[in-house]
Design an enzyme around this catalytic site. Sequence first.
Site, short mmCIF file in Angstrom:
data_model
loop_
_atom_site.label_atom_id
_atom_site.label_comp_id
_atom_site.label_asym_id
_atom_site.label_seq_id
_atom_site.Cartn_x
_atom_site.Cartn_y
_atom_site.Cartn_z
CD GLU A 58 -7.92 7.00 -53.13
OE1 GLU A 58 -7.33 7.65 -54.03
OE2 GLU A 58 -7.34 6.27 -52.33
NE ARG B 20 -6.17 8.03 -49.75
CZ ARG B 20 -5.56 7.55 -48.66
NH1 ARG B 20 -5.78 8.11 -47.49
NH2 ARG B 20 -4.72 6.56 -48.75
CB SER C 111 -6.04 3.06 -53.40
OG SER C 111 -4.97 2.70 -52.58
N1 EPU Z 1 -4.67 -6.86 -48.68
C1 EPU Z 1 -4.94 -8.07 -49.25
N2 EPU Z 1 -4.85 -8.18 -50.60
C2 EPU Z 1 -4.51 -7.15 -51.38
C3 EPU Z 1 -4.25 -5.89 -50.81
C4 EPU Z 1 -4.33 -5.77 -49.44
O1 EPU Z 1 -5.23 -9.05 -48.57
O2 EPU Z 1 -4.44 -7.34 -52.60
C5 EPU Z 1 -4.71 -6.73 -47.21
C6 EPU Z 1 -3.30 -6.60 -46.63
O3 EPU Z 1 -2.72 -7.84 -46.36
C7 EPU Z 1 -3.55 -5.81 -45.36
C8 EPU Z 1 -4.72 -4.93 -45.74
O4 EPU Z 1 -5.35 -5.52 -46.85
O5 EPU Z 1 -3.96 -6.65 -44.32
C9 EPU Z 1 -4.32 -3.49 -46.04
O6 EPU Z 1 -3.43 -3.46 -47.16
P1 EPU Z 1 -2.34 -2.28 -47.31
O7 EPU Z 1 -1.60 -2.12 -46.07
O8 EPU Z 1 -1.58 -2.58 -48.56
O9 EPU Z 1 -3.17 -0.97 -47.47
P2 EPU Z 1 -4.54 -0.62 -48.20
O10 EPU Z 1 -5.61 -0.46 -47.17
O11 EPU Z 1 -4.81 -1.57 -49.29
C10 EPU Z 1 -4.24 1.96 -47.91
C11 EPU Z 1 -4.26 3.18 -48.77
C12 EPU Z 1 -2.95 3.33 -49.53
C13 EPU Z 1 -1.82 3.41 -48.53
C14 EPU Z 1 -1.84 2.14 -47.65
C15 EPU Z 1 -0.82 2.17 -46.54
C16 EPU Z 1 -6.58 3.59 -49.33
C17 EPU Z 1 -7.62 3.56 -50.37
N3 EPU Z 1 -5.39 3.14 -49.69
O12 EPU Z 1 -4.19 0.84 -48.78
O13 EPU Z 1 -2.99 4.56 -50.24
O14 EPU Z 1 -0.57 3.53 -49.18
O15 EPU Z 1 -3.13 2.01 -47.01
O16 EPU Z 1 -1.20 3.07 -45.55
O17 EPU Z 1 -6.85 4.03 -48.21
C18 EPU Z 1 -3.76 5.49 -52.29
O18 EPU Z 1 -4.63 6.07 -51.63
O19 EPU Z 1 -3.67 5.62 -53.53
C19 EPU Z 1 -2.85 4.57 -51.61
C20 EPU Z 1 -1.97 3.85 -52.27
#
Ligand code: EPU
Length: 343
Positions: free
Chosen positions: A339, A169, A241
Amino acid sequence: MSALSIYKDYSLLGHNTFGMDVMADYFVEYNSIEDLESVRQMRLEGALPDKYLFVGEGSNLLFTQDFRGVVLHSAIKTFEVLSEDNFSVRVRVGSGWNWDSFVSECVDRGWWGLENLSYIPGQVGSCAVQNIGAYGVEAKDLIELVEVFDFEQGIYLQLSKDECKYGYRDSIFKSEAFRKYAVTAVVFALRKLPSPNFSYKQLAEAFQGETDPKLSRIRDAVINIRKGKLPEPSEIGSAGSFFKNPVVPIGKFEELQKKYPSIPYYRVEGNGSCMKLSAGWLIEQCGWKGRSVGRAGVYHKQALVIVNLGGAIPSEVLSLVEKVISSVVDKFGIELSPEVIIL
Ligand code: EPU
């Protein structure tokens, strides 16, 4: 005839997905490099304020106050195939395209590469600034070069992917010294042969056992996954995010894993001494999911997203953000960093 549009005392409410009701002294929409040069001249002559900011669709910004300067917005909508053969295509696209319309156009033409980045809010220009990413793909994986206009010097430049210094990012465009660059176009190198990326578990599950999934179905599946977790920008204000997923030294990770065996983690490309953790999980463990401060809330389906529950003011969002950060520090000893760009 110039297509340059200049507005004075302009509400930015429709230009930030968080829905902050702030004003800009001036708002300028430009369609070309020539337009940008005219605006630059106006600024040099004192007809426009000195301070400026380039915005896309404002999907990664949190305005905390009125902007005392000129906000510049790209409406450059060019689309040009630079070269193609049976295997690949190089396409040059104007920074003012809505990101998802561009992804949709590529999917319709059978061009592979961007489908996992479907339905991300924002513009083509901002994708190159932010290095947007989702479901195992980052914009930098497909970007070949970025065309910019240096608003201080009045020169047009082409930056190779390496010169953009992409990270998670992150890019040079986010650093203070390079905020003078307006992205005017981006060149993407895409593939014509099927090359699905199912590294993200939920996506792999959706296509389990399939040998030749159609590109348009992958886009649809990505959109479904996003809709299940993330707020619809037209319905609930947010900037996606809010925090970056933190990267911690391996020792710190091992210590946490002993205490919390189910902690999600990801390896960091090219760096074995660190581990990336999930900010959403950390925030949820602190009990924040679905909670709010005034009209600012932690989204009930994805704790990494801060939402505007309706008419939230910047101080409510900031107060919630501070509370979330300090809870995560207290419980896990990790300081989350936004972010989102806070202005
Ligand atoms: N999780 C939780 N609780 C929550 C949210 C997530 O336990 O409330 C756990 C999930 O169960 C999973 C892990 O955290 O094990 C990762 O969650 P998720 O796959 O939803 O992805 P993220 O890491 O929270 C990132 C990006 C998103 C992108 C997703 C999918 C960042 C800051 N965010 O989110 O990007 O869509 O991966 O690849 O890197 C954005 O940048 O605005 C964005 C939405």
